[in-house]
Enzyme design. Sequence first.
Site, short mmCIF file in Angstrom:
data_model
loop_
_atom_site.label_atom_id
_atom_site.label_comp_id
_atom_site.label_asym_id
_atom_site.label_seq_id
_atom_site.Cartn_x
_atom_site.Cartn_y
_atom_site.Cartn_z
N GLY A 1 0.85 -1.18 0.00
CA GLY A 1 0.00 0.00 0.00
C GLY A 1 0.89 1.23 0.00
O GLY A 1 1.99 1.21 0.52
N CYS A 2 0.41 2.32 -0.59
CA CYS A 2 1.31 3.47 -0.76
C CYS A 2 0.53 4.76 -0.91
O CYS A 2 -0.68 4.77 -1.08
CB CYS A 2 2.17 3.31 -2.02
SG CYS A 2 3.04 1.75 -2.11
N THR A 3 1.30 5.87 -0.90
CA THR A 3 0.80 7.18 -1.30
C THR A 3 1.79 7.76 -2.30
O THR A 3 2.98 7.84 -2.01
CB THR A 3 0.67 8.12 -0.09
OG1 THR A 3 -0.27 7.58 0.85
CG2 THR A 3 0.20 9.50 -0.54
N ARG B 1 6.80 9.69 -2.96
CA ARG B 1 5.92 8.60 -2.56
C ARG B 1 6.29 8.03 -1.20
O ARG B 1 7.45 8.05 -0.79
CB ARG B 1 5.95 7.51 -3.62
CG ARG B 1 7.24 6.69 -3.76
CD ARG B 1 7.28 5.42 -2.93
NE ARG B 1 6.09 4.66 -3.00
CZ ARG B 1 5.79 3.84 -4.01
NH1 ARG B 1 6.65 3.66 -4.98
NH2 ARG B 1 4.65 3.17 -4.00
N ASN C 1 -4.67 3.78 -2.62
CA ASN C 1 -4.96 2.41 -3.03
C ASN C 1 -6.44 2.20 -3.31
O ASN C 1 -6.98 1.13 -3.07
CB ASN C 1 -4.48 1.42 -1.96
CG ASN C 1 -3.01 1.57 -1.65
OD1 ASN C 1 -2.64 2.12 -0.63
ND2 ASN C 1 -2.16 1.11 -2.55
#
Length: 644
Positions: free
Chosen positions: A131-133, A148, A293
């Site tokens: 999961g990320c931004t 990120r 996500n």
Amino acid sequence: MQVMSWIKLIVPTMFLMYFLLPLLTCSPSLTLKVKDYAAPRYNISLDLKPEQRWHHIMQNYNVTQLKRYIDIFFRMIEPNWSKQVLLSLADVYLHFFVEEPYAGEIRGIAKAAKLPTNEAVLLNLFYESMGCTSIIAEDPKGNIYHMRNMDLFYSDLFKEITIDVDFIRNGKVAYTGTTFLGFVGLWTGQRPYQFSISANAREDNNLLLKNIISLIFSGSPVSWLIRNTLNEAPDYESAVLQLSDTPIIAEIYLTVSGVNSGEGASITRDRRRVAHVEHLNASYGAWFLLRNNHDTWLSPPLHDRRWYFATRDLNATGQENINTDTLYKVLSTYPVLNSGTVHTTIMSAASPEGYVSMIRDKEVISQLIMDFRARDRAWHAHFDDVLKDHNSSTSSDVHYIDNDTLILKYKELLKKRLRIHWNRALLDKYLDRDMVPRGLRVQIFPSFPVEDTSFLSLLKEHNTTSLATMETELEELEGNIKKKCSTELVAKMEAEIERDLTKLKKEIRGQKLKKFNMDLSDYANSTGTVEQLDTFMAVLNNNNLNIKLTYKHSSRCIDFLDINIEVDSLSTIQTNVYQKSTSVNALLHASSAHTPATIRTIPTGQFLRTRQICSSDQSFESQSAKLMGRFRDRGYSNCCIRKG
């Protein structure tokens, strides 16, 4: 694949973290106290053999760290019996399907870490889950920034094995990326002075099983696609095209930025095609792109508030104040920065020397929650409200859906309605002419009469029902927007929607007209007689170029490459191996100057291909007997053939 049972114990705590902190009155957001440090940086020489490239990096680490992760990974695979099945599949995949340089690099890493190669393969596939931004932002001068956060389970373990890598070719940096020890792919990377890429997971359940299934159908691991793109694509436009068109094994969000104003895209990928694309466009107010996500045309999940806080903080910062420091601050605000955050990567392709991944070190979040409880007891009532709304049938997003989200959802639904409207209109045209579209003729009617258009009527009925449902949703959304938004904002929204829909209508109309004309041409060109075809071919072969064209016509079978496809009397498709009458035995001779291992694998590959082509056991046995004879003619021993 299930996550370990102990993870479920922290779900209530995570639920509190996502929902209670924003409701507290003392601060709109929380920036965690961190002691960040840059990830270790290494060079990988692309001029070396793949097996040798990662050796010096592996020597700098205690392989116990990697084995700890492997132990955790295998405990997460359920049921237990499937582990050996997956390991066996990994052996086959590496042996027959993994292309260089990845096959050689995985073998080299496995040897250096003293790991079985099949475990190394599975590790590389398992990393397809995270999961990320990701954020792309453009300042008023047209400078593009790309940053990120990487969020993973067992973040403390991943921090120990995170590395930045400069890939060197002919003494120069070809591209840079961030990866983990033992992993040959890249989730984050940059090609100097051209573009940068980051990826976010789009789904979080049954990933390993779905990835293995997708591999069977020639999908590429996403991290390998990103590395291939960094290595091969010469510029931003080429990178976007390559990332959009290549089949992949996992649904994903790909964020791409370039070096010029407006060069930014957020690509939502299905495994075989693009689902949605958003572009950076500062002139229309879209000066940043934010990706977590979830699909941005839908409301964020109730448990995930990263998108809400990141959007709010970006708008509060403003385009005129955007730089690496302010973006780093946005990515350091809870819950964008959370207990699962491994690193924050800073990159700008126009300034490649600034690429760095910062390992995030933070205090225990549960202690911060207790501090806020002591300062504001009102969280009890708000928490009860959240639970009631979550369990009710009404929208659970009412507490935090902002105007931009409502408007975006409204726009996307209008676009979807327009597409369905044109689909239904085109179906009417096909039904009037008793025609079946080319795509349906291939996918739905491979063994049924082309004249059967009953399925089109069902599609039209489905589209009509979908349109009716959309009208209700649109009315509800429009009412909510008019209640929450000012008259000026509504007027601006309507003008933008009218402009966008006019442009989209023109595009769809052109596409549908082109497709319809192609199908008309198919039907018009298929009405000739066999005699006319013979005459046409005779004219083509009446030339002085010493060229003769051969052809074959049949309503029941066709030969394509090495496959014969036939529709039997029961309207079932049967396939068999096909060889031209002019074909010769071109199998590699057993005495060829190749390694014995290469020679031994050739029969296996050929028999496997034959098994895949033949639809019946009888045809497989017949073709296998012919293939055995061809191998004997080329000097292969009976033992080698039997093993194949």
